[in-house]
Motif scaffolding. Sequence first.
Motif, PDB file in Angstrom:
ATOM      1  N   GLU A   4      11.259  20.010  -4.375  1.00 60.05           N
ATOM      2  CA  GLU A   4      11.367  18.549  -4.289  1.00 60.05           C
ATOM      3  C   GLU A   4      10.195  17.849  -4.980  1.00 60.05           C
ATOM      4  OE1 GLU A   4      11.901  20.678  -1.892  1.00 60.05           O
ATOM      5  OE2 GLU A   4      13.949  20.262  -1.215  1.00 60.05           O
ATOM      6  N   ILE A   5       9.087  18.586  -5.171  1.00 61.37           N
ATOM      7  CA  ILE A   5       7.939  17.982  -5.843  1.00 61.37           C
ATOM      8  C   ILE A   5       8.322  17.512  -7.241  1.00 61.37           C
ATOM      9  CG2 ILE A   5       5.795  18.714  -6.999  1.00 61.37           C
ATOM     10  CD1 ILE A   5       4.848  19.815  -4.404  1.00 61.37           C
ATOM     11  N   GLY A   6       9.320  18.170  -7.828  1.00 57.01           N
ATOM     12  CA  GLY A   6       9.800  17.762  -9.145  1.00 57.01           C
ATOM     13  C   GLY A   6      10.316  16.334  -9.160  1.00 57.01           C
ATOM     14  N   ASN A   7      10.586  15.793  -7.993  1.00 62.35           N
ATOM     15  CA  ASN A   7      11.116  14.431  -7.907  1.00 62.35           C
ATOM     16  C   ASN A   7      10.037  13.359  -7.841  1.00 62.35           C
ATOM     17  OD1 ASN A   7      13.809  14.883  -8.079  1.00 62.35           O
ATOM     18  ND2 ASN A   7      14.282  14.274  -5.982  1.00 62.35           N
ATOM     19  N   ILE A   8       8.793  13.753  -7.738  1.00 60.39           N
ATOM     20  CA  ILE A   8       7.748  12.736  -7.657  1.00 60.39           C
ATOM     21  C   ILE A   8       7.324  12.410  -9.086  1.00 60.39           C
ATOM     22  CG2 ILE A   8       5.659  12.026  -6.478  1.00 60.39           C
ATOM     23  CD1 ILE A   8       5.823  14.490  -4.745  1.00 60.39           C
ATOM     24  N   THR A   9       7.916  11.386  -9.628  1.00 63.29           N
ATOM     25  CA  THR A   9       7.716  11.121 -11.062  1.00 63.29           C
ATOM     26  C   THR A   9       6.308  10.627 -11.357  1.00 63.29           C
ATOM     27  OG1 THR A   9       8.634   8.945 -10.696  1.00 63.29           O
ATOM     28  CG2 THR A   9      10.132  10.625 -11.510  1.00 63.29           C
ATOM     29  N   THR A  10       5.611  10.144 -10.333  1.00 63.32           N
ATOM     30  CA  THR A  10       4.270   9.611 -10.573  1.00 63.32           C
ATOM     31  C   THR A  10       3.199  10.696 -10.580  1.00 63.32           C
ATOM     32  OG1 THR A  10       4.128   9.191  -8.204  1.00 63.32           O
ATOM     33  CG2 THR A  10       4.751   7.332  -9.581  1.00 63.32           C
ATOM     34  N   LEU A  11       3.548  11.907 -10.146  1.00 58.73           N
ATOM     35  CA  LEU A  11       2.531  12.935  -9.948  1.00 58.73           C
ATOM     36  C   LEU A  11       1.865  13.337 -11.268  1.00 58.73           C
ATOM     37  CD1 LEU A  11       1.504  14.529  -7.474  1.00 58.73           C
ATOM     38  CD2 LEU A  11       3.104  16.323  -8.083  1.00 58.73           C
ATOM     39  N   LYS A  12       0.516  13.283 -11.289  1.00 59.31           N
ATOM     40  CA  LYS A  12      -0.238  13.597 -12.505  1.00 59.31           C
ATOM     41  C   LYS A  12      -1.060  14.879 -12.365  1.00 59.31           C
ATOM     42  CE  LYS A  12      -0.098   9.370 -14.756  1.00 59.31           C
ATOM     43  NZ  LYS A  12       1.219   9.002 -14.184  1.00 59.31           N
ATOM     44  N   LEU A  18       0.837  -1.195   0.000  1.00 58.44           N
ATOM     45  CA  LEU A  18       0.000   0.000   0.000  1.00 58.44           C
ATOM     46  C   LEU A  18       0.873   1.247   0.000  1.00 58.44           C
ATOM     47  CD1 LEU A  18      -2.845  -0.812   2.541  1.00 58.44           C
ATOM     48  CD2 LEU A  18      -3.180   0.133   0.253  1.00 58.44           C
ATOM     49  N   HIS A  19       0.535   2.170  -0.886  1.00 57.68           N
ATOM     50  CA  HIS A  19       1.242   3.448  -0.962  1.00 57.68           C
ATOM     51  C   HIS A  19       0.237   4.581  -0.960  1.00 57.68           C
ATOM     52  CE1 HIS A  19       5.236   1.861  -2.042  1.00 57.68           C
ATOM     53  NE2 HIS A  19       4.560   0.906  -2.652  1.00 57.68           N
ATOM     54  N   VAL A  20       0.628   5.706  -0.375  1.00 58.54           N
ATOM     55  CA  VAL A  20      -0.214   6.898  -0.466  1.00 58.54           C
ATOM     56  C   VAL A  20      -0.153   7.402  -1.903  1.00 58.54           C
ATOM     57  CG1 VAL A  20      -0.552   9.274   0.312  1.00 58.54           C
ATOM     58  CG2 VAL A  20       0.188   7.518   1.940  1.00 58.54           C
ATOM     59  N   THR A  21      -1.314   7.466  -2.567  1.00 54.46           N
ATOM     60  CA  THR A  21      -1.340   7.927  -3.957  1.00 54.46           C
ATOM     61  C   THR A  21      -2.073   9.253  -4.126  1.00 54.46           C
ATOM     62  OG1 THR A  21      -3.272   6.554  -4.349  1.00 54.46           O
ATOM     63  CG2 THR A  21      -1.141   5.630  -4.982  1.00 54.46           C
ATOM     64  N   GLU A  22      -2.862   9.630  -3.130  1.00 54.28           N
ATOM     65  CA  GLU A  22      -3.584  10.904  -3.254  1.00 54.28           C
ATOM     66  C   GLU A  22      -3.634  11.632  -1.922  1.00 54.28           C
ATOM     67  OE1 GLU A  22      -7.475  10.879  -5.044  1.00 54.28           O
ATOM     68  OE2 GLU A  22      -7.041   8.974  -6.030  1.00 54.28           O
ATOM     69  N   PRO A  36       8.497  20.176   2.104  1.00 60.71           N
ATOM     70  CA  PRO A  36       9.154  19.428   1.025  1.00 60.71           C
ATOM     71  C   PRO A  36       9.091  17.915   1.229  1.00 60.71           C
ATOM     72  CG  PRO A  36      10.745  20.774   2.251  1.00 60.71           C
ATOM     73  CD  PRO A  36       9.387  21.128   2.767  1.00 60.71           C
ATOM     74  N   GLU A  37       8.813  17.493   2.465  1.00 55.41           N
ATOM     75  CA  GLU A  37       8.711  16.049   2.733  1.00 55.41           C
ATOM     76  C   GLU A  37       7.620  15.392   1.899  1.00 55.41           C
ATOM     77  OE1 GLU A  37       9.550  18.271   4.882  1.00 55.41           O
ATOM     78  OE2 GLU A  37      11.325  17.412   5.853  1.00 55.41           O
ATOM     79  N   VAL A  38       6.761  16.207   1.274  1.00 55.42           N
ATOM     80  CA  VAL A  38       5.752  15.627   0.381  1.00 55.42           C
ATOM     81  C   VAL A  38       6.432  14.770  -0.691  1.00 55.42           C
ATOM     82  CG1 VAL A  38       5.606  17.580  -1.250  1.00 55.42           C
ATOM     83  CG2 VAL A  38       3.590  16.191  -0.795  1.00 55.42           C
ATOM     84  N   SER A  39       7.687  15.098  -1.013  1.00 54.80           N
ATOM     85  CA  SER A  39       8.399  14.324  -2.043  1.00 54.80           C
ATOM     86  C   SER A  39       8.754  12.921  -1.561  1.00 54.80           C
ATOM     87  CB  SER A  39       9.656  15.061  -2.502  1.00 54.80           C
ATOM     88  OG  SER A  39      10.595  15.084  -1.455  1.00 54.80           O
ATOM     89  N   LEU A  40       8.631  12.665  -0.252  1.00 55.24           N
ATOM     90  CA  LEU A  40       8.884  11.309   0.245  1.00 55.24           C
ATOM     91  C   LEU A  40       7.717  10.367  -0.074  1.00 55.24           C
ATOM     92  CD1 LEU A  40      10.437  12.230   3.718  1.00 55.24           C
ATOM     93  CD2 LEU A  40      11.636  11.543   1.632  1.00 55.24           C
ATOM     94  N   LEU A  41       6.592  10.936  -0.495  1.00 59.98           N
ATOM     95  CA  LEU A  41       5.458  10.101  -0.899  1.00 59.98           C
ATOM     96  C   LEU A  41       5.694   9.735  -2.368  1.00 59.98           C
ATOM     97  CD1 LEU A  41       2.709  12.314   0.772  1.00 59.98           C
ATOM     98  CD2 LEU A  41       3.811  10.277   1.722  1.00 59.98           C
ATOM     99  N   SER A  42       6.495   8.712  -2.562  1.00 61.31           N
ATOM    100  CA  SER A  42       7.085   8.481  -3.883  1.00 61.31           C
ATOM    101  C   SER A  42       6.084   7.974  -4.911  1.00 61.31           C
ATOM    102  CB  SER A  42       8.241   7.499  -3.760  1.00 61.31           C
ATOM    103  OG  SER A  42       7.741   6.293  -3.203  1.00 61.31           O
ATOM    104  N   GLN A  43       4.906   7.556  -4.474  1.00 61.81           N
ATOM    105  CA  GLN A  43       3.908   7.049  -5.428  1.00 61.81           C
ATOM    106  C   GLN A  43       2.721   7.999  -5.568  1.00 61.81           C
ATOM    107  OE1 GLN A  43       4.319   4.366  -7.325  1.00 61.81           O
ATOM    108  NE2 GLN A  43       6.290   3.899  -6.379  1.00 61.81           N
ATOM    109  N   LEU A  44       2.908   9.241  -5.147  1.00 65.78           N
ATOM    110  CA  LEU A  44       1.803  10.192  -5.175  1.00 65.78           C
ATOM    111  C   LEU A  44       1.381  10.492  -6.620  1.00 65.78           C
ATOM    112  CD1 LEU A  44       0.342  11.749  -2.880  1.00 65.78           C
ATOM    113  CD2 LEU A  44       1.829  13.669  -3.388  1.00 65.78           C
TER     114      LEU A  44
END
Length: 97
Positions: free
Chosen positions: A87-95, A44-48, A62-70
């Motif tokens: 750091e949000i630029g690092n969340i590659t899944t973000l849509k 289970l990952h936090v996605t939203e 910036p810790e929001v970027s630790l939610l790697s499957q967001l």
Amino acid sequence: VVDALGTIKRSLLDPMNNLENWNRGDPCTSNWTGVFCQIINDALHVTELQLFKRNLSGTLAPEVSLLSQLRTLDFMWNNLTGSIPKEIGNITTLKLM
Ligand SMILES: *[C@@H]1O[C@H](CO)[C@@H](O)[C@H](O)[C@H]1NC(C)=O
Ligand SMILES: *[C@@H]1O[C@H](CO)[C@@H](O)[C@H](O)[C@H]1NC(C)=O
Ligand SMILES: *[C@@H]1O[C@H](CO)[C@@H](O)[C@H](O)[C@H]1NC(C)=O
Ligand SMILES: *[C@@H]1O[C@H](CO)[C@@H](O)[C@H](O)[C@H]1NC(C)=O
């Protein structure tokens, strides 16, 4: 993930206590307000984070970027100040943000 969400909560101002249940158990299985999860690669990952119109102010940590499957980060209709953490630029899944 629990620590990241705790840090995100602490950097927000939440006068209506909308995030008061962000302290019990596992965010994916304990019904935390605005936190939605999915099973990805068997875990289970936090996605939203859906915190639309929750009377929040303060800043987005910036810790929001630790939610790697967001996938979705919705803070519309709040009064957040400060800049969007780079750091949000690092969340590659973000849509959707
Ligand atoms: C989850 O929490 C919300 C708000 O606290 C509540 O309205 C809802 O009934 C809860 N759902 C479950 C499945 O516990
Ligand atoms: C936001 O604040 C307004 C005005 O105080 C209040 O009417 C509303 O119920 C609050 N909504 C939430 C989700 O806290
Ligand atoms: C945001 O702040 C403005 C000015 O202080 C206020 O008028 C407005 O109701 C606030 N909106 C929310 C969603 O808290
Ligand atoms: C993004 O991730 C890379 C590799 O993990 C890291 O070197 C970089 O510092 C990160 N950038 C930000 C803005 O977090």
